[in-house]
Design an enzyme around this catalytic site. Structure first.
Site, short mmCIF file in Angstrom:
data_model
loop_
_atom_site.label_atom_id
_atom_site.label_comp_id
_atom_site.label_asym_id
_atom_site.label_seq_id
_atom_site.Cartn_x
_atom_site.Cartn_y
_atom_site.Cartn_z
N ILE A 5 -44.74 -39.25 -50.00
CA ILE A 5 -46.15 -39.42 -49.61
C ILE A 5 -46.92 -40.27 -50.63
O ILE A 5 -47.98 -40.79 -50.33
CB ILE A 5 -46.91 -38.08 -49.40
N ALA B 170 -45.17 -30.88 -50.17
CA ALA B 170 -45.59 -30.30 -51.44
C ALA B 170 -44.38 -29.75 -52.17
O ALA B 170 -43.34 -29.48 -51.57
CB ALA B 170 -46.59 -29.16 -51.21
N THR C 10 -53.06 -23.20 -49.40
CA THR C 10 -52.61 -21.83 -49.63
C THR C 10 -53.76 -20.93 -50.09
O THR C 10 -54.73 -21.42 -50.68
CB THR C 10 -51.51 -21.86 -50.73
N ASP C 11 -53.59 -19.63 -49.88
CA ASP C 11 -54.59 -18.68 -50.39
C ASP C 11 -54.52 -18.56 -51.91
O ASP C 11 -55.42 -18.02 -52.54
CB ASP C 11 -54.40 -17.29 -49.74
N GLU C 12 -53.43 -19.08 -52.51
CA GLU C 12 -53.25 -18.91 -53.96
C GLU C 12 -54.30 -19.66 -54.77
O GLU C 12 -54.50 -19.36 -55.95
CB GLU C 12 -51.82 -19.32 -54.37
N TYR D 120 -48.61 -24.30 -59.77
CA TYR D 120 -48.55 -24.56 -58.32
C TYR D 120 -49.94 -24.44 -57.70
O TYR D 120 -50.43 -25.38 -57.04
CB TYR D 120 -47.59 -23.59 -57.63
N ALA E 166 -52.84 -24.41 -59.08
CA ALA E 166 -53.80 -25.37 -59.65
C ALA E 166 -53.61 -26.73 -59.00
O ALA E 166 -54.59 -27.44 -58.71
CB ALA E 166 -53.62 -25.46 -61.16
N LYS F 231 -52.42 -27.29 -55.96
CA LYS F 231 -52.91 -27.22 -54.56
C LYS F 231 -54.44 -27.22 -54.56
O LYS F 231 -55.07 -27.84 -53.69
CB LYS F 231 -52.38 -25.95 -53.88
N ARG G 13 -48.88 -9.09 -51.23
CA ARG G 13 -49.07 -10.34 -50.50
C ARG G 13 -49.44 -9.99 -49.07
O ARG G 13 -49.07 -8.93 -48.57
CB ARG G 13 -47.78 -11.19 -50.50
P1 NAD Z 1 -41.15 -26.26 -48.66
O1 NAD Z 1 -40.97 -26.34 -50.14
O2 NAD Z 1 -40.21 -25.45 -47.85
O3 NAD Z 1 -41.13 -27.73 -48.05
C1 NAD Z 1 -41.80 -28.81 -48.62
C2 NAD Z 1 -41.32 -30.08 -47.95
O4 NAD Z 1 -42.03 -31.19 -48.52
C3 NAD Z 1 -39.83 -30.38 -48.17
O5 NAD Z 1 -39.23 -30.78 -46.95
C4 NAD Z 1 -39.82 -31.50 -49.17
O6 NAD Z 1 -38.68 -32.35 -49.08
C5 NAD Z 1 -41.10 -32.22 -48.83
N1 NAD Z 1 -41.65 -33.01 -49.96
C6 NAD Z 1 -41.80 -32.60 -51.24
N2 NAD Z 1 -42.33 -33.59 -51.98
C7 NAD Z 1 -42.54 -34.64 -51.13
C8 NAD Z 1 -43.09 -35.94 -51.29
N3 NAD Z 1 -43.53 -36.38 -52.48
N4 NAD Z 1 -43.18 -36.73 -50.21
C9 NAD Z 1 -42.72 -36.32 -48.98
N5 NAD Z 1 -42.18 -35.11 -48.79
C10 NAD Z 1 -42.10 -34.27 -49.85
O7 NAD Z 1 -42.65 -25.79 -48.46
P2 NAD Z 1 -43.28 -24.84 -47.33
O8 NAD Z 1 -43.12 -23.45 -47.74
O9 NAD Z 1 -42.80 -25.31 -46.01
O10 NAD Z 1 -44.81 -25.21 -47.49
C11 NAD Z 1 -45.40 -26.30 -46.76
C12 NAD Z 1 -46.86 -26.41 -47.13
O11 NAD Z 1 -47.52 -25.18 -46.83
C13 NAD Z 1 -47.08 -26.66 -48.61
O12 NAD Z 1 -48.15 -27.55 -48.74
C14 NAD Z 1 -47.47 -25.28 -49.17
O13 NAD Z 1 -48.31 -25.41 -50.28
C15 NAD Z 1 -48.19 -24.69 -47.98
N6 NAD Z 1 -48.16 -23.21 -47.88
C16 NAD Z 1 -46.96 -22.54 -47.95
C17 NAD Z 1 -46.95 -21.16 -47.79
C18 NAD Z 1 -45.66 -20.36 -47.81
O14 NAD Z 1 -45.69 -19.12 -47.77
N7 NAD Z 1 -44.50 -20.99 -47.84
C19 NAD Z 1 -48.15 -20.46 -47.59
C20 NAD Z 1 -49.34 -21.18 -47.52
C21 NAD Z 1 -49.33 -22.57 -47.65
P1 TYD Z 2 -42.66 -15.84 -53.54
O1 TYD Z 2 -41.86 -15.69 -52.30
O2 TYD Z 2 -42.14 -16.71 -54.64
O3 TYD Z 2 -44.11 -16.31 -53.08
P2 TYD Z 2 -45.51 -16.41 -53.95
O4 TYD Z 2 -45.20 -16.28 -55.38
O5 TYD Z 2 -45.98 -17.78 -53.59
O6 TYD Z 2 -46.37 -15.31 -53.43
O7 TYD Z 2 -42.90 -14.40 -54.14
C1 TYD Z 2 -43.51 -13.37 -53.39
C2 TYD Z 2 -43.68 -12.18 -54.29
O8 TYD Z 2 -42.39 -11.67 -54.64
C3 TYD Z 2 -44.37 -12.50 -55.62
O9 TYD Z 2 -45.19 -11.40 -56.00
C4 TYD Z 2 -43.22 -12.64 -56.61
C5 TYD Z 2 -42.20 -11.65 -56.07
N1 TYD Z 2 -40.77 -11.99 -56.35
C6 TYD Z 2 -39.93 -11.05 -56.92
O10 TYD Z 2 -40.33 -9.91 -57.22
N2 TYD Z 2 -38.62 -11.39 -57.14
C7 TYD Z 2 -38.14 -12.64 -56.84
O11 TYD Z 2 -36.94 -12.90 -57.11
C8 TYD Z 2 -39.01 -13.59 -56.23
C9 TYD Z 2 -38.54 -14.97 -55.86
C10 TYD Z 2 -40.34 -13.22 -55.99
#
Ligand code: NAD
Ligand code: TYD
Length: 363
Positions: A65, A88, A139-141, A165, A167, A169, A229
């Site tokens: 991107i 991301a 994200t809510d983070e 992370y 910060a 976002k 969470r």
């Molecule tokens: P993920 O890590 O599974 O996927 C991220 C994707 O982005 C990957 O396919 C990666 O190859 C691609 N990518 C990374 N850097 C790139 C770049 N510079 N250019 C183009 N592509 C790139 O992430 P996810 O869990 O699917 O999260 C997607 C979005 O949702 C993120 O922005 C994350 O902050 C947000 N989000 C995630 C969660 C969650 O619980 N997973 C919750 C709220 C928001």
């Molecule tokens: P994670 O799935 O990494 O999401 P986030 O940190 O973005 O919320 O973690 C979810 C919760 O689980 C978080 O409180 C950290 C905890 N956790 C463990 O206790 N053990 C683990 O091995 C991992 C990856 C996460």
């Protein structure tokens, strides 16, 4: 045609967990072509998109991107009516051990994408300009950590990110907001709670529990396991994004959550008991016996919870899955797709496990 858009959308990060679920959701709904720009980092997995190989409505572009020439080319060539930015670096533990990539993609990458989207949007004819959207997935983070008795995060909460992370976002969210306030770029931002479901990389808690339990490996609990969470099934998140994209007010932020607050220990116990039931012959039964307390994550946020009232009352979105139903679907998917996990947990994944867990003493 020169200054008009098509019915296509540009999705970034569409080979990752939520992005690939969104691409499937969008194409199932037949809402037009998806141009999917993804760098294919360790988290981007072409296998997530394999069933779309013959679908002419899915165009995959391998790239970053932050590559201005590439995004300019894509925008001019496909003339999308929206950009939906999932791309991301997304894992908190990785951001602690190596924050650079988070700044490069989440902050600098989003900035470059915004600039190219703005240049493209500026040249659109006025009716097309009005309908164009830049939808940023966040994200809510960014809101930091809640005390046990505090109300859930609303869109009015102040930003207080605690990890590299969150910060990064938060910085991206501010850049998106500034593009709206300063230049009028029609942006939408959604801040969602923790997702779970198919195609999630097994560095995140739920797929990690399933993977470790099925392989007789310890299930690492950070700290006392009491961190909370608010879990949302990924399909509900995808529907929320579609809803906001279609009807959200430009410049607005919408929080999305499942109203399903659980401690990490509750999550682990639930997943283990579903596995006990689904795999009665497992040598690791009861799977909860694999639980192992390890050193806490530095700066570990205690609690996240989302107030989704705005998207519910304004746009009528509601989650369809409870945690109880969503987690059963999710475990079933991982059991049916063990090859998917096996493929990505060989090789580099092992280096990550060593790096993240090797230095954590058992508690
Ligand atoms: P993920 O890590 O599974 O996927 C991220 C994707 O982005 C990957 O396919 C990666 O190859 C691609 N990518 C990374 N850097 C790139 C770049 N510079 N250019 C183009 N592509 C790139 O992430 P996810 O869990 O699917 O999260 C997607 C979005 O949702 C993120 O922005 C994350 O902050 C947000 N989000 C995630 C969660 C969650 O619980 N997973 C919750 C709220 C928001
Ligand atoms: P994670 O799935 O990494 O999401 P986030 O940190 O973005 O919320 O973690 C979810 C919760 O689980 C978080 O409180 C950290 C905890 N956790 C463990 O206790 N053990 C683990 O091995 C991992 C990856 C996460």
């Amino acid at each position: 045609m020169k200054n008009s858009t098509t019915s296509s959308v540009l999705v970034t990060g569409g080979a990752g967990f939520i992005g690939s679920n969104f691409v499937h959701h969008w194409l199932r709904k037949k809402q037009g072509t998806v141009i999917n720009l993804d760098k294919l980092t360790y988290a981007g997995n072409p296998d997530n998109l394999i069933s779309l190989a013959a679908n002419p409505d899915h165009v995959f572009v391998h790239g970053d991107i932050g590559d201005r020439h590439l995004t300019r080319d894509i925008l001019n060539r496909y003339r999308p009516r929206a950009v939906i930015n999932f791309a991301a670096e997304s894992h908190v533990d990785r951001s602690i051990l190596g924050p650079d990539a988070f700044i490069q993609t989440n902050v600098v990458g989003t900035f470059h994408l915004l600039e190219e989207a703005r240049a493209y949007w500026t040249r659109l004819a006025s009716d097309q300009k009005e309908h164009f959207r830049f939808h940023h997935i966040s994200t809510d983070e960014v809101y930091g950590s809640l005390e046990e008795d505090e109300p859930p995060f609303s869109e009015e909460n102040r930003y207080a990110p605690n990890s590299p992370y969150s910060a990064s976002k938060a910085s991206a969210d501010h850049l998106v907001r500034a593009a709206w306030k300063t230049y009028g770029l029609p942006v939408l931002t959604t801040n969602c709670s923790n997702n779970y479901g198919p195609f999630q990389f097994p560095e995140k808690l739920i797929p990690l529990i399933i993977h470790n339990a099925l392989n007789g490996e310890k299930i690492p609990v950070y700290g006392d396991g009491g961190n909370i969470r608010d879990w949302l099934y990924v399909g509900d998140h995808c529907r929320a994004i579609s809803t906001v994209l279609a009807r959200g007010r430009t410049g607005e932020v919408y929080n999305i959550g499942g109203n399903q607050e659980k401690t990490n220990l509750e999550i682990i116990q639930t997943v283990c008991s579903i596995l006990d039931e689904a795999c009665p012959d497992s040598p690791w039964k009861p799977h909860a016996s694999l639980i192992s307390y390890v050193q806490d994550r530095p700066g570990h946020d205690r609690r996240y919870a989302i107030d989704s009232n705005k998207i519910k009352t304004e746009l009528g979105w509601r989650p369809e899955e409870s945690f109880a139903t969503g987690i059963r679907k999710t475990v079933a998917w991982y059991l049916e797709n063990r090859d998917w996990t096996a493929k990505i947990t060989s090789g580099q994944y092992r280096d990550w496990v060593k790096k993240n867990y090797g230095e954590r003493d058992d508690e």
